[in-house]
Design a protein around this motif. Structure first.
Motif, mmCIF file in Angstrom:
data_model
loop_
_atom_site.group_PDB
_atom_site.id
_atom_site.type_symbol
_atom_site.label_atom_id
_atom_site.label_comp_id
_atom_site.label_asym_id
_atom_site.label_seq_id
_atom_site.Cartn_x
_atom_site.Cartn_y
_atom_site.Cartn_z
ATOM 1 N N GLY A 15 -18.263 -22.756 28.935
ATOM 2 C CA GLY A 15 -17.945 -22.140 30.226
ATOM 3 C C GLY A 15 -18.338 -23.026 31.388
ATOM 4 O O GLY A 15 -17.590 -23.181 32.352
ATOM 5 N N PHE A 16 -19.514 -23.634 31.302
ATOM 6 C CA PHE A 16 -19.983 -24.527 32.363
ATOM 7 C C PHE A 16 -19.057 -25.738 32.504
ATOM 8 O O PHE A 16 -18.700 -26.127 33.616
ATOM 9 C CB PHE A 16 -21.420 -24.986 32.084
ATOM 10 C CG PHE A 16 -21.927 -25.983 33.084
ATOM 11 C CD1 PHE A 16 -22.294 -25.582 34.361
ATOM 12 C CD2 PHE A 16 -22.000 -27.331 32.770
ATOM 13 C CE1 PHE A 16 -22.746 -26.493 35.296
ATOM 14 C CE2 PHE A 16 -22.451 -28.252 33.695
ATOM 15 C CZ PHE A 16 -22.823 -27.833 34.969
ATOM 16 N N ILE A 17 -18.670 -26.319 31.382
ATOM 17 C CA ILE A 17 -17.791 -27.495 31.409
ATOM 18 C C ILE A 17 -16.441 -27.133 32.030
ATOM 19 O O ILE A 17 -15.906 -27.884 32.861
ATOM 20 C CB ILE A 17 -17.621 -28.088 29.995
ATOM 21 C CG1 ILE A 17 -18.951 -28.733 29.563
ATOM 22 C CG2 ILE A 17 -16.482 -29.096 29.952
ATOM 23 C CD1 ILE A 17 -19.002 -29.112 28.100
ATOM 24 N N ILE A 18 -15.893 -25.986 31.667
ATOM 25 C CA ILE A 18 -14.611 -25.552 32.239
ATOM 26 C C ILE A 18 -14.750 -25.356 33.744
ATOM 27 O O ILE A 18 -13.907 -25.798 34.528
ATOM 28 C CB ILE A 18 -14.116 -24.271 31.543
ATOM 29 C CG1 ILE A 18 -13.678 -24.604 30.116
ATOM 30 C CG2 ILE A 18 -12.973 -23.627 32.323
ATOM 31 C CD1 ILE A 18 -13.378 -23.402 29.259
ATOM 32 N N PHE A 21 -15.093 -28.922 35.602
ATOM 33 C CA PHE A 21 -13.896 -29.760 35.703
ATOM 34 C C PHE A 21 -12.688 -29.052 36.305
ATOM 35 O O PHE A 21 -11.845 -29.702 36.901
ATOM 36 C CB PHE A 21 -13.526 -30.327 34.331
ATOM 37 C CG PHE A 21 -14.459 -31.424 33.891
ATOM 38 C CD1 PHE A 21 -14.384 -32.685 34.446
ATOM 39 C CD2 PHE A 21 -15.426 -31.187 32.931
ATOM 40 C CE1 PHE A 21 -15.247 -33.694 34.069
ATOM 41 C CE2 PHE A 21 -16.295 -32.190 32.527
ATOM 42 C CZ PHE A 21 -16.205 -33.443 33.100
ATOM 43 N N PHE A 22 -12.586 -27.741 36.156
ATOM 44 C CA PHE A 22 -11.370 -27.059 36.583
ATOM 45 C C PHE A 22 -11.585 -26.021 37.682
ATOM 46 O O PHE A 22 -10.629 -25.529 38.255
ATOM 47 C CB PHE A 22 -10.684 -26.392 35.385
ATOM 48 C CG PHE A 22 -10.325 -27.364 34.303
ATOM 49 C CD1 PHE A 22 -9.345 -28.323 34.497
ATOM 50 C CD2 PHE A 22 -10.996 -27.346 33.090
ATOM 51 C CE1 PHE A 22 -9.026 -29.244 33.506
ATOM 52 C CE2 PHE A 22 -10.679 -28.247 32.086
ATOM 53 C CZ PHE A 22 -9.701 -29.194 32.299
ATOM 54 N N GLY A 23 -12.827 -25.682 37.969
ATOM 55 C CA GLY A 23 -13.107 -24.680 38.989
ATOM 56 C C GLY A 23 -12.902 -25.232 40.392
ATOM 57 O O GLY A 23 -12.939 -26.434 40.628
#
Length: 123
Positions: A15-18, A21-23
């Motif tokens: 969740g953190f990685i998403i 990079f995409f938030g």
């Protein structure tokens, strides 16, 4: 029980990685100071660029003053592909980068590894 804890930690990391990079992240914008027939703005290089978006006035010679405070080798260069600029940024030094403001538009810049980005907006 250990499998559940590992699964929760793994899902949290994903969740953190998403998000990273995409938030959508807040972008700092700064306008150059115009004095006489010259404009300039200071850009701090520390874990990215601050401000990340620089607004310049069209037709007025411009200088971006990059000061690298980050020891990361990724941020040791700044590249403006549209202007043919590939400038080394020594740590704890200010490097002046001249920008051609004759054409209005948006022009991207990036670190040498193309991981961190910024933008020049000429109006």
């Amino acid at each position: 029980m250990i499998k559940i804890i590992v699964s929760i930690i793994g899902l949290t990391m994903i969740g953190f990685i998403i998000w990273w990079f995409f938030g959508k992240h807040e972008v700092e914008e700064g306008a150059a100071d115009v004095t006489g027939h010259q404009q300039s703005i200071d850009v701090e290089v520390k874990g990215g660029y601050s401000p990340e978006v620089v607004v310049l006035k069209q037709g007025v010679p411009a200088t971006l003053n990059f000061t690298r405070k980050d020891p990361s080798s990724c941020l040791d260069r700044v590249v403006f592909p549209d202007f043919g600029i590939n400038q080394a940024l020594p740590q704890d030094e200010t490097k002046k980068v001249q920008i051609d403001t004759s054409k209005a538009g948006e022009y991207e810049w990036a670190c040498g590894m193309d991981m961190f980005h910024g933008k020049v907006v000429i109006k």
